[in-house]
Design a protein around this motif. Structure first.
Motif, PDB file in Angstrom:
ATOM      1  N   GLY A  21      23.002  61.820  17.800  1.00 54.07           N
ATOM      2  CA  GLY A  21      21.677  60.925  18.127  1.00 54.07           C
ATOM      3  C   GLY A  21      21.243  61.175  19.527  1.00 54.07           C
ATOM      4  N   ILE A  22      22.227  61.678  20.437  1.00 46.50           N
ATOM      5  CA  ILE A  22      21.957  61.505  22.111  1.00 46.50           C
ATOM      6  C   ILE A  22      20.657  62.392  22.276  1.00 46.50           C
ATOM      7  N   PHE A 144      27.204  54.707  14.735  1.00 44.37           N
ATOM      8  CA  PHE A 144      27.382  55.453  15.840  1.00 44.37           C
ATOM      9  C   PHE A 144      26.083  56.335  16.313  1.00 44.37           C
ATOM     10  N   TYR A 145      25.420  56.644  15.200  1.00 46.06           N
ATOM     11  CA  TYR A 145      24.093  57.273  15.513  1.00 46.06           C
ATOM     12  C   TYR A 145      22.938  56.155  16.087  1.00 46.06           C
ATOM     13  N   MET A 149      20.919  55.853  19.929  1.00 44.81           N
ATOM     14  CA  MET A 149      19.627  55.264  20.096  1.00 44.81           C
ATOM     15  C   MET A 149      19.731  54.432  21.033  1.00 44.81           C
ATOM     16  N   ILE A 150      20.653  53.521  21.018  1.00 43.23           N
ATOM     17  CA  ILE A 150      20.609  52.306  22.055  1.00 43.23           C
ATOM     18  C   ILE A 150      20.874  52.687  23.431  1.00 43.23           C
ATOM     19  N   THR A 151      21.895  53.649  23.594  1.00 39.36           N
ATOM     20  CA  THR A 151      22.089  54.164  24.862  1.00 39.36           C
ATOM     21  C   THR A 151      21.115  55.042  25.197  1.00 39.36           C
ATOM     22  N   GLY A 152      20.281  55.724  24.634  1.00 44.38           N
ATOM     23  CA  GLY A 152      19.243  56.545  25.310  1.00 44.38           C
ATOM     24  C   GLY A 152      18.206  55.738  25.591  1.00 44.38           C
ATOM     25  N   GLN A 153      17.827  54.775  24.828  1.00 48.30           N
ATOM     26  CA  GLN A 153      16.627  53.794  24.969  1.00 48.30           C
ATOM     27  C   GLN A 153      16.994  52.749  26.035  1.00 48.30           C
ATOM     28  N   GLY A 154      18.215  52.664  26.245  1.00 45.80           N
ATOM     29  CA  GLY A 154      18.611  51.406  27.282  1.00 45.80           C
ATOM     30  C   GLY A 154      19.354  51.693  28.235  1.00 45.80           C
ATOM     31  N   VAL A 442      18.500  44.831  14.350  1.00 48.00           N
ATOM     32  CA  VAL A 442      19.527  45.756  14.681  1.00 48.00           C
ATOM     33  C   VAL A 442      21.207  45.565  14.107  1.00 48.00           C
ATOM     34  N   LEU A 443      21.429  43.994  14.303  1.00 47.00           N
ATOM     35  CA  LEU A 443      22.763  43.578  13.991  1.00 47.00           C
ATOM     36  C   LEU A 443      22.696  43.686  12.369  1.00 47.00           C
ATOM     37  N   ALA A 444      21.653  43.326  11.747  1.00 54.19           N
ATOM     38  CA  ALA A 444      21.495  43.156  10.390  1.00 54.19           C
ATOM     39  C   ALA A 444      21.834  44.226   9.529  1.00 54.19           C
TER      40      ALA A 444
END
Length: 588
Positions: A21-22, A144-145, A149-154, A442-444
């Motif tokens: 994903g990164i 984990f994918y 996404m969250i890591t890259g965008q945040g 996102v959580l759901a």
């Protein structure tokens, strides 16, 4: 017993799909922010970064070579090393004068490497795991994918922003508050400001706490405010001519109130040097935003003049909220170089880790022959065998229709949530939409995906195909409810989105498992990549006509129409033939 049986999938599946994903989020999101911070125009950013998506679109065309040549394990570790080298190359090239062209070229290589890595990783997943493990871990890999996404965008953007602040002057901070009662004064002309005397070079904002009334103004008034600020910034050399906003036609349509924040520098920069200030949202309610003056340059010639930043309220904002904005002036190129060096080092570590941790399934081997002619013959054979599979027509029909309702929904949901109630929308602010989909949604979605994987591993795909098909279609009724009753209660809106996103996460499990099931056999890696191409096509074609159809029908009737998409989906599911044992957890 093969080595793949001795190594727990928990040791490599999370890291493998995080690594998948990164690079995608780097190409799609992170570099957009980087180029914006480094002064590239929106036109160039949109045009050139959009082309970076192409390798993922056309990856089925070279997937047979990944299947024929070397092992999937070899492709994975080699591509991870190459991706790390590309990220390092971007870090080295950011400081050069022609960084935009140079980094784009390296990012293209990274994108092709990442798409190849995706092909090999998905193939390896099918080779290293039995069907029950594939069912169980399908939600884990998706989770984990999404974390990537969250890591890259945040997180990565936060890291770059922190480095920007660390390498420059003390950051500028000012706040903007909406008020239903207070009067708001808009600075329409430059004037002298009382800059404190200090030997330290720093920024000062006037006012440091701006209050704007929530009463709306005409778009014509907004353009006047922006044009005054832009003209003064251009005249004083804070922006170049191509950054100056074009004058737009007058319009009496109402929009959110706006105001001007003036910014001064307290000390003259050294001769030949400049200080670039980038101002962005820091925290608070995202319904307040900067609409002009995000990037301004202070020089020895203009340092004692005010630069202007225009901020605006969301036109639907009708309550008292507060937002804080931060302006940073650090060494932007150094900050982003360090960020990409860290990413490069991370991928080198992944290369080393997976070099030792990835199992070596006996079925993971190349099928290439010695002759070039034989290789191309095998290439054609790979595509031919896919379309010669039993039930190919029904399989393609299923892949194109299973997500039909979602494809029609995804393009319209955000406009529906944002549009005013007078046109059938819910009239939420941008900040509220971000809260609904960025947290609850996102959580759901994640919970639904993990639950789906666990369920499928216990009873198998055939048992769950109908519940999952209904799960991905029936929660769309939530939007019929929302468009019919237009509830004011934010809890019900969040609940409806949570139900819809959980249903999608749970139901999507069956789609992924069926693609794995149908791809099984010779050339499963290439065949899975072809399946993903049909998946993308099934999302693209309905999405292209969604906006036109919604405008013709209105939101409520459109969402009723979306529910008709369950007919071809259920028809395809009713005709599928699936091995009852596929996906079941095997008993010891």
């Amino acid at each position: 017993m093969s080595e793949s049986k001795n190594k727990s999938p928990w040791a490599w599946i999370p890291t493998l799909y995080f690594a998948e994903g990164i690079p995608y989020v780097v190409a799609m999101s992170l570099v957009v922010v980087m180029y914006k911070r480094l002064g590239i125009s929106n036109t160039d950013i949109a045009l050139y970064t959009s082309w970076l998506y192409l390798p993922w679109v056309i990856k089925p065309f070279w997937s047979p070579f990944v299947d024929m040549m070397k092992t999937k394990r070899w492709w994975i570790v080699t591509m991870q090393l190459l991706i790390g080298a590309c990220l390092g190359g971007v870090a080295f090239l950011i400081p050069v004068p022609f960084f935009f062209q140079a980094t784009l070229a390296v990012l293209w290589l990274m994108a092709f490497s990442s798409a190849t890595h995706d092909i090999a990783a998905d193939g390896f997943y099918m080779l290293a795991l039995d069907s029950s493990q594939q069912s169980f871990f399908v939600g884990i890999r998706s989770t984990f994918y999404r974390l990537a996404m969250i890591t890259g965008q945040g997180l990565l953007i936060i890291l770059a922003g922190s480095l920007e602040s660390f390498t420059g002057l003390q950051p500028l901070n000012f706040s903007v508050e909406s008020s239903t009662t207070a009067k708001s004064t808009i600075v329409m002309q430059p004037q002298n400001y009382n800059v404190p005397k200090t030997d330290e070079m720093t920024f000062v904002a006037f006012p440091s706490d701006l209050v704007l009334n929530t009463n709306r103004i005409s778009k014509d008034s907004l353009e006047q405010i922006k044009n005054i600020a832009s003209a003064q910034n251009l005249q004083n050399g804070f922006v170049s001519a191509d950054k100056n906003s074009a004058v737009k036609a007058a319009s009496k349509e109402m929009t959110g109130n706006a105001g001007i924040v003036a910014i001064r520098l307290t000390k003259k920069p050294e001769a030949g040097k400049s200080v670039v200030l980038n101002t962005n949202f820091a925290k608070g309610d995202k319904s307040i935003s900067v609409v002009s003056g995000e990037r301004i340059t202070f020089t020895p010639e203009n340092w004692d003049k005010p630069a202007y930043v225009v901020v605006q309220l969301d036109k639907k904002l009708s309550s008292n909220v507060k937002s804080e904005f931060k302006g940073v002036s650090g060494n932007l190129k150094l900050a982003w170089s360090i960020t990409f060096f860290i990413l490069a080092g991370f991928f080198v570590l992944l290369f080393v880790y997976h070099r030792f941790v990835l199992p070596r399934p006996a079925s993971d081997h190349s099928t290439a022959t010695n002759s070039v002619g034989d290789i191309f013959k095998e290439f054609g054979h790979t595509f031919a065998t896919f379309f010669q599979k039993p039930g190919i027509v029904l399989a393609i029909f299923f892949m194109l229709t299973y997500r039909l309702g979602e494809a029609m929904l995804v393009k319209i949901v955000s406009p529906f949530l944002l549009d005013g109630r007078e046109v059938g929308g819910l009239g939420l602010t941008t900040g509220q939409v971000g809260l609904v989909y960025g947290t609850v949604g996102v959580l759901a979605l994640t919970l639904g995906g993990i639950t789906g994987g666990i369920a499928a591993s216990r009873k198998g795909l055939k048992y769950w195909i109908w519940p999952m098909a209904m799960s991905i279609t029936l929660p769309q009724c939530a939007y019929i409810f929302l468009s019919t009753f237009l509830p004011d209660n934010f809890f019900f809106i969040n609940l409806a989105v949570a139900v819809e996103q959980f249903g999608y996460g749970f139901g999507f499990t069956a789609y992924m498992l069926y693609m794995i099931y149908f791809s099984d056999g010779e050339h499963k890696t290439a065949h899975y990549a072809i399946c993903t191409a049909f998946m993308a096509l099934g999302m693209m074609l309905p999405g292209m006509m969604a906006g036109w159809l919604q405008e013709k029908l209105g939101y409520q009737h459109y969402f009723f129409t979306v529910m008709l998409a369950i007919i071809p989906c259920y028809l395809a599911v009713s005709m599928l033939k699936i091995d009852p044992e596929f996906g079941k957890k095997k008993k010891n």
